[in-house]
Design a protein around this motif. Structure first.
Motif, PDB file in Angstrom:
ATOM      1  N   ALA A  19      -7.178   6.155 -17.742  1.00 29.67           N
ATOM      2  CA  ALA A  19      -6.431   4.899 -17.759  1.00 29.67           C
ATOM      3  C   ALA A  19      -5.409   4.968 -18.889  1.00 29.67           C
ATOM      4  CB  ALA A  19      -7.359   3.709 -17.955  1.00 29.67           C
ATOM      5  N   PHE A  20      -4.146   4.704 -18.555  1.00 28.54           N
ATOM      6  CA  PHE A  20      -3.125   4.636 -19.607  1.00 28.54           C
ATOM      7  C   PHE A  20      -2.384   3.318 -19.464  1.00 28.54           C
ATOM      8  CE2 PHE A  20      -1.236   7.146 -16.117  1.00 28.54           C
ATOM      9  CZ  PHE A  20      -0.077   6.438 -15.840  1.00 28.54           C
ATOM     10  N   SER A  21      -1.946   2.778 -20.618  1.00 31.84           N
ATOM     11  CA  SER A  21      -1.359   1.437 -20.598  1.00 31.84           C
ATOM     12  C   SER A  21      -0.491   1.224 -21.822  1.00 31.84           C
ATOM     13  CB  SER A  21      -2.461   0.373 -20.562  1.00 31.84           C
ATOM     14  OG  SER A  21      -3.259   0.449 -21.740  1.00 31.84           O
ATOM     15  N   ASN A  22       0.368   0.207 -21.730  1.00 26.37           N
ATOM     16  CA  ASN A  22       0.983  -0.407 -22.902  1.00 26.37           C
ATOM     17  C   ASN A  22       1.065  -1.896 -22.618  1.00 26.37           C
ATOM     18  OD1 ASN A  22       3.290  -0.877 -21.372  1.00 26.37           O
ATOM     19  ND2 ASN A  22       4.625   0.475 -22.559  1.00 26.37           N
ATOM     20  N   SER A  23       1.849  -2.628 -23.359  1.00 25.11           N
ATOM     21  CA  SER A  23       1.876  -4.080 -23.200  1.00 25.11           C
ATOM     22  C   SER A  23       2.433  -4.513 -21.847  1.00 25.11           C
ATOM     23  CB  SER A  23       2.702  -4.710 -24.323  1.00 25.11           C
ATOM     24  OG  SER A  23       4.008  -4.152 -24.357  1.00 25.11           O
ATOM     25  N   GLY A  24       3.099  -3.606 -21.125  1.00 24.43           N
ATOM     26  CA  GLY A  24       3.735  -3.987 -19.866  1.00 24.43           C
ATOM     27  C   GLY A  24       3.007  -3.561 -18.619  1.00 24.43           C
ATOM     28  N   TYR A  25       2.107  -2.582 -18.706  1.00 20.80           N
ATOM     29  CA  TYR A  25       1.469  -2.055 -17.503  1.00 20.80           C
ATOM     30  C   TYR A  25       0.160  -1.355 -17.873  1.00 20.80           C
ATOM     31  CZ  TYR A  25       3.223   2.330 -19.350  1.00 20.80           C
ATOM     32  OH  TYR A  25       3.471   3.387 -20.185  1.00 20.80           O
ATOM     33  N   SER A  26      -0.648  -1.084 -16.848  1.00 19.11           N
ATOM     34  CA  SER A  26      -1.767  -0.149 -16.960  1.00 19.11           C
ATOM     35  C   SER A  26      -1.921   0.530 -15.605  1.00 19.11           C
ATOM     36  CB  SER A  26      -3.063  -0.866 -17.345  1.00 19.11           C
ATOM     37  OG  SER A  26      -3.517  -1.687 -16.281  1.00 19.11           O
ATOM     38  N   ARG A  27      -2.326   1.794 -15.638  1.00 17.63           N
ATOM     39  CA  ARG A  27      -2.564   2.534 -14.402  1.00 17.63           C
ATOM     40  C   ARG A  27      -3.859   3.315 -14.565  1.00 17.63           C
ATOM     41  NH1 ARG A  27       1.869   6.202 -11.068  1.00 17.63           N
ATOM     42  NH2 ARG A  27       0.433   7.169  -9.574  1.00 17.63           N
ATOM     43  N   THR A  28      -4.711   3.247 -13.557  1.00 18.88           N
ATOM     44  CA  THR A  28      -5.992   3.935 -13.571  1.00 18.88           C
ATOM     45  C   THR A  28      -5.997   4.996 -12.484  1.00 18.88           C
ATOM     46  OG1 THR A  28      -7.087   1.921 -14.340  1.00 18.88           O
ATOM     47  CG2 THR A  28      -8.492   3.668 -13.461  1.00 18.88           C
ATOM     48  N   VAL A  29      -6.375   6.216 -12.867  1.00 20.54           N
ATOM     49  CA  VAL A  29      -6.344   7.361 -11.969  1.00 20.54           C
ATOM     50  C   VAL A  29      -7.740   7.967 -11.907  1.00 20.54           C
ATOM     51  CG1 VAL A  29      -5.359   9.663 -11.596  1.00 20.54           C
ATOM     52  CG2 VAL A  29      -3.935   7.829 -12.521  1.00 20.54           C
ATOM     53  N   SER A  30      -8.196   8.271 -10.692  1.00 16.91           N
ATOM     54  CA  SER A  30      -9.478   8.938 -10.522  1.00 16.91           C
ATOM     55  C   SER A  30      -9.347  10.412 -10.860  1.00 16.91           C
ATOM     56  CB  SER A  30      -9.969   8.787  -9.077  1.00 16.91           C
ATOM     57  OG  SER A  30     -11.096   9.616  -8.845  1.00 16.91           O
ATOM     58  N   LEU A  31     -10.240  10.897 -11.706  1.00 17.55           N
ATOM     59  CA  LEU A  31     -10.313  12.327 -12.008  1.00 17.55           C
ATOM     60  C   LEU A  31     -11.421  12.999 -11.210  1.00 17.55           C
ATOM     61  CD1 LEU A  31      -9.860  12.283 -15.890  1.00 17.55           C
ATOM     62  CD2 LEU A  31      -8.119  12.453 -14.105  1.00 17.55           C
ATOM     63  N   SER A  33     -11.612  12.789  -7.823  1.00 17.06           N
ATOM     64  CA  SER A  33     -11.071  13.262  -6.555  1.00 17.06           C
ATOM     65  C   SER A  33     -10.458  14.639  -6.749  1.00 17.06           C
ATOM     66  CB  SER A  33     -10.029  12.269  -6.029  1.00 17.06           C
ATOM     67  OG  SER A  33      -9.043  12.030  -6.998  1.00 17.06           O
ATOM     68  N   PRO A  34     -10.229  15.372  -5.648  1.00 18.44           N
ATOM     69  CA  PRO A  34      -9.743  16.756  -5.763  1.00 18.44           C
ATOM     70  C   PRO A  34      -8.474  16.906  -6.589  1.00 18.44           C
ATOM     71  CG  PRO A  34     -10.460  16.300  -3.528  1.00 18.44           C
ATOM     72  CD  PRO A  34     -10.498  15.000  -4.253  1.00 18.44           C
ATOM     73  N   VAL A  35      -7.534  16.009  -6.429  1.00 14.11           N
ATOM     74  CA  VAL A  35      -6.326  16.007  -7.248  1.00 14.11           C
ATOM     75  C   VAL A  35      -6.075  14.575  -7.683  1.00 14.11           C
ATOM     76  CG1 VAL A  35      -5.245  18.084  -6.276  1.00 14.11           C
ATOM     77  CG2 VAL A  35      -4.921  15.896  -5.136  1.00 14.11           C
ATOM     78  N   PRO A  36      -5.164  14.316  -8.661  1.00  9.06           N
ATOM     79  CA  PRO A  36      -4.998  12.943  -9.179  1.00  9.06           C
ATOM     80  C   PRO A  36      -4.821  11.916  -8.064  1.00  9.06           C
ATOM     81  CG  PRO A  36      -3.704  14.475 -10.464  1.00  9.06           C
ATOM     82  CD  PRO A  36      -4.255  15.255  -9.312  1.00  9.06           C
ATOM     83  N   HIS A  37      -5.535  10.826  -8.182  1.00 12.61           N
ATOM     84  CA  HIS A  37      -5.586   9.813  -7.130  1.00 12.61           C
ATOM     85  C   HIS A  37      -5.612   8.435  -7.786  1.00 12.61           C
ATOM     86  CE1 HIS A  37      -6.789   7.879  -3.368  1.00 12.61           C
ATOM     87  NE2 HIS A  37      -7.752   7.262  -4.042  1.00 12.61           N
ATOM     88  N   THR A  38      -4.578   7.617  -7.543  1.00 14.62           N
ATOM     89  CA  THR A  38      -4.455   6.323  -8.215  1.00 14.62           C
ATOM     90  C   THR A  38      -5.446   5.308  -7.654  1.00 14.62           C
ATOM     91  OG1 THR A  38      -2.146   6.646  -8.808  1.00 14.62           O
ATOM     92  CG2 THR A  38      -2.902   4.373  -8.613  1.00 14.62           C
ATOM     93  N   LEU A  39      -6.114   4.598  -8.552  1.00 16.55           N
ATOM     94  CA  LEU A  39      -7.047   3.542  -8.182  1.00 16.55           C
ATOM     95  C   LEU A  39      -6.397   2.165  -8.245  1.00 16.55           C
ATOM     96  CD1 LEU A  39     -10.213   4.855 -10.059  1.00 16.55           C
ATOM     97  CD2 LEU A  39      -9.599   5.143  -7.641  1.00 16.55           C
ATOM     98  N   GLU A  40      -5.540   1.923  -9.258  1.00 13.23           N
ATOM     99  CA  GLU A  40      -4.825   0.649  -9.326  1.00 13.23           C
ATOM    100  C   GLU A  40      -3.756   0.712 -10.413  1.00 13.23           C
ATOM    101  OE1 GLU A  40      -7.664  -2.379 -10.249  1.00 13.23           O
ATOM    102  OE2 GLU A  40      -7.904  -1.747 -12.329  1.00 13.23           O
ATOM    103  N   MET A  41      -2.798  -0.192 -10.299  1.00 13.04           N
ATOM    104  CA  MET A  41      -1.775  -0.372 -11.329  1.00 13.04           C
ATOM    105  C   MET A  41      -1.625  -1.872 -11.571  1.00 13.04           C
ATOM    106  SD  MET A  41       2.177   1.037 -11.509  1.00 13.04           S
ATOM    107  CE  MET A  41       2.810  -0.023 -10.192  1.00 13.04           C
ATOM    108  N   LYS A  42      -1.665  -2.281 -12.848  1.00 13.43           N
ATOM    109  CA  LYS A  42      -1.616  -3.690 -13.220  1.00 13.43           C
ATOM    110  C   LYS A  42      -0.497  -3.933 -14.219  1.00 13.43           C
ATOM    111  CE  LYS A  42      -6.691  -4.158 -12.979  1.00 13.43           C
ATOM    112  NZ  LYS A  42      -7.902  -4.541 -13.765  1.00 13.43           N
ATOM    113  N   ASP A  43      -0.145  -5.209 -14.405  1.00  8.49           N
ATOM    114  CA  ASP A  43       0.756  -5.561 -15.497  1.00  8.49           C
ATOM    115  C   ASP A  43      -0.064  -5.795 -16.767  1.00  8.49           C
ATOM    116  OD1 ASP A  43      -0.394  -8.067 -15.268  1.00  8.49           O
ATOM    117  OD2 ASP A  43       1.431  -9.094 -14.657  1.00  8.49           O
ATOM    118  N   GLY A  44       0.601  -6.195 -17.832  1.00  7.35           N
ATOM    119  CA  GLY A  44      -0.082  -6.363 -19.115  1.00  7.35           C
ATOM    120  C   GLY A  44      -1.132  -7.445 -19.122  1.00  7.35           C
ATOM    121  N   SER A  45      -1.036  -8.402 -18.189  1.00  6.74           N
ATOM    122  CA  SER A  45      -2.012  -9.493 -18.133  1.00  6.74           C
ATOM    123  C   SER A  45      -3.172  -9.188 -17.200  1.00  6.74           C
ATOM    124  CB  SER A  45      -1.320 -10.785 -17.679  1.00  6.74           C
ATOM    125  OG  SER A  45      -0.913 -10.682 -16.310  1.00  6.74           O
TER     126      SER A  45
END
Length: 664
Positions: A19-31, A33-45
């Motif tokens: 999971a990586f984030s800053n005040s404007g976004y966050s994105r969570t990636v499954s490790l 799965s066979p290759v990078p696979h996004t689970l969700e992307m959110k805003d700062g709230s």
């Protein structure tokens, strides 16, 4: 579990997720799965903008990382590091995932570039493989269609099973693709650098560098492809984004084709950038803030260049006495630099562009003593120093050789820099005919800049060829936007409204701080050309108006200053002096268009905002415009032009006039 924190950036990972984030976004990636696979992307709230991808991967190169059961991808290494004091971009966090396939022995690298305080991040892929992907996608349309029909008859839709996929995001419920923005170079031959495509339901193939996905409140996310314009790319696909049957947004464009791939060599994709916004103001600001961080160069690279090629007779005039008069005239006109264009050298550009001659580099680029005094720039450079300006030079690297001689050409430029002090070079004739040519071209720019301690900077011409466009290579230079002439019958022809319209449309997405905007000499106008086109003569607008058009970019004095009458040199000096006085403050802001799209009957303008407040504004009233009043919520000081102020409005009292304003 691991964690890295840098300013407002936070990266957290364990064996299952990243999971990586800053005040404007966050994105969570499954490790897992066979290759990078996004689970969700959110805003700062915490509001979800993208949910889990329906595909089991976030990137693919023509089937190398697809769903084949034979593929055995696993995470080989992971790294998160703070990258500081880099030469060409601002401080950021780099997250790197490296995957290995036990079956093919291919390696996929996926990188995320996270900038503090910017609600947009970059992503890039790399591939290295000892085997080549299945190249059964034929080039000829007839055979391709037969292949597709055969597969469809057997229940298999293979239209998109082999693609250069850079990024995949699945819009959350309520979000859908609403617009794609296509950018165009080749400004020699057309007047539409921005083409906005509204996306209708049922349309699942999109063209452009930029895609917007929004809900009913106009909140959304954007994906930028840091790639050449769509019409100048080499890939086989006729589109840049697509919407899958399961609703995934798929961003294409690695920047090379299957056939270009070389075994056991690392190939690097173009970057994508993803950002979240909540309203029109954030949408306008976000991309420009990202580009400011991504292409980090300082105020020392802003500048007013005088280039006499715009007079239409530079080659005819060129001799030592003319150049001396030009340098003096450029200084009197207020320029920061005088640029010596084509024909200073022994070589003939036609030998490269038309006759495809195999030239000897050093002989071709030797200084012609008939054009430049004693075959040396020493005396002209000394004169420029005495006049308080710099000397710049036009060059055309070896596009006919795919820039394979980039190391020799780098030494050539460094020799001009060390011997004479040249710091600014206009680069013409770029043609990215292959991945290797494009890589060599960038090595030329990068190596030259680094070897000079970043003193060397480039004007990158986007008027023809196959070039980087508006979102590539900007760490090395600004953009020479157009060849617009007032003095002869060639090409589109200059008109202040035409240049204004192009700048106004580009300013929605591109930082005008990166653009050179031309100002020809009003005395060079060829009346017959405009009569033949049934077009309003540019001189309906005062010459000051022409300068005002360039005020929020980098003015390019596109004329021979030694041929300009003294009273007009004074006009240039006044307007350029005003620009330079406020340039740093204007460029510190986010520059955006306001009012109507420029035209004969329009009231339009540009504004520079800082901290959400208008700091500077320039307004233009067309020669047929009845509308004269522009509503505003602050008080203004008039810097140049004509304006009146009443009842919360700025009034431009005369047609074919302008006003440059500073917030009180």
């Amino acid at each position: 579990m691991g964690e890295l924190v840098f300013q407002d950036i936070r990266v957290v990972w364990d064996e299952h997720t990243l999971a990586f984030s800053n005040s404007g976004y966050s994105r969570t990636v499954s490790l897992a799965s066979p290759v990078p696979h996004t689970l969700e992307m959110k805003d700062g709230s915490g509001r979800i903008f993208a949910s889990e991808n329906t595909l089991s991967y976030d990137a693919d190169f023509y089937g190398l990382t697809g769903k084949s059961e034979q593929k055995k991808w696993h995470l080989e290494t992971f790294n998160a590091a703070v990258m500081k004091d880099l030469p060409f971009e601002s401080d950021h966090v780099l997250v790197t995932l490296r995957y290995f396939d036990d079956f093919s022995h291919a390696r996929l690298t996926r990188e995320f570039f996270l900038y503090p305080g910017v609600g947009m991040y970059g992503v890039r892929n790399k591939i290295k493989t000892p085997v080549l992907p299945d190249c059964s996608v034929p080039c000829r349309p007839g055979l391709r269609e037969e292949y597709i029909r055969f597969a469809a008859a057997h229940g298999n839709d293979i239209r998109f099973n082999k693609e250069p996929v850079v990024e995949i995001l699945h819009p959350a419920q309520g979000f859908k693709p609403v617009a794609a923005v296509e950018f165009a170079g080749h400004t020699d031959v057309h007047d539409t650098p921005v083409r906005e495509h509204k996306l209708a339901p049922g349309n699942d193939l999109y063209t452009g560098n930029l895609l917007f996905c929004e809900d009913e409140t106009e909140a959304g996310f954007m994906i930028l492809q840091e790639a050449p314009p769509s019409t100048e790319r080499r890939e086989k696909e006729s589109f840049d984004f697509r919407l899958s049957g399961n609703g995934d947004i798929i961003s294409l464009g690695w920047g090379f084709t299957m056939e270009e791939l070389i075994q056991n060599e690392t190939f690097v994709s173009y970057r994508n950038a993803v950002g979240i916004y909540h309203n029109a103001e954030e949408k306008d600001r976000l991309l420009k803030e990202y580009c400011r961080a991504r292409f980090n160069y300082g105020k020392e690279y802003y500048g007013v260049v005088c280039n006499a090629w715009g007079c239409g007779r530079f080659g005819e005039f060129l001799n030592p006495r003319f150049l001396a008069d030009e340098v003096k005239g450029a200084a009197e006109c207020g320029a920061d630099s005088y640029q010596v264009d084509d024909q200073w050298q022994f070589g003939n550009l036609g030998d490269l562009m038309v006759r495809c001659k195999d030239v000897v580099l050093r002989e071709f680029w030797n200084i012609n003593p008939e054009k430049v005094e004693n075959g040396s720039f020493d005396s002209l450079m000394e004169l420029a120093r005495k006049c308080g300006i710099k000397l710049a030079l036009w060059i055309a690297p070896s596009f006919s050789k795919s820039y394979q001689d980039y190391e020799e050409f780098t030494e050539l430029l460094l020799d001009f820099h060390r011997r004479y002090g040249f710091e600014l070079f206009k680069v013409d004739g770029a043609y990215f005919s292959s991945y290797r040519a494009e890589q060599n071209f960038e090595k030329l720019l990068k190596n030259t800049a680094l070897a000079s301690g970043k003193k060397i900077f480039f004007n990158l011409d986007v008027t023809a060829g196959m070039r980087g466009g508006y979102f590539k290579l900007l760490e090395y230079g600004n953009l020479f936007l157009e060849n617009r002439y007032a003095c002869h019958n060639w090409g589109m022809g200059y008109h202040p409204l035409r240049t204004l319209r192009n700048a106004w449309n580009l300013a929605k997405y591109v930082r005008l701080q990166y653009l050179q905007l031309e100002v020809p000499y009003c005395g060079d106008v060829l009346d017959e050309f405009y009569i033949s086109r049934n077009e309003t003569n540019p001189n309906v607008y005062p010459w000051e108006f022409w300068f005002a058009v360039s005020f929020f970019g980098n003015p390019l004095l596109w004329f021979a200053p030694s041929t300009v009458k003294p009273e007009y040199r004074a006009v240039s000096a006044k307007m350029i002096g005003l620009h330079k006085k406020y340039r740093e403050e204007i460029f510190a802001g986010v520059i955006s268009p306001v009012g109507d799209e420029p035209g004969a009957d329009a009231l339009s303008g540009l504004v520079s905002r800082r901290d959400g407040k208008e700091q500077f504004m320039v307004l233009f009233r067309g020669h047929e415009a009845e509308k004269s009043a522009f509503a505003t919520d602050c008080s203004w000081e008039l810097l140049a032009g004509k304006a009146e102020f009443a009842d919360g409005k700025v009034i431009i009292p005369e047609k074919a006039s302008y006003a440059i304003l500073k917030r009180k």
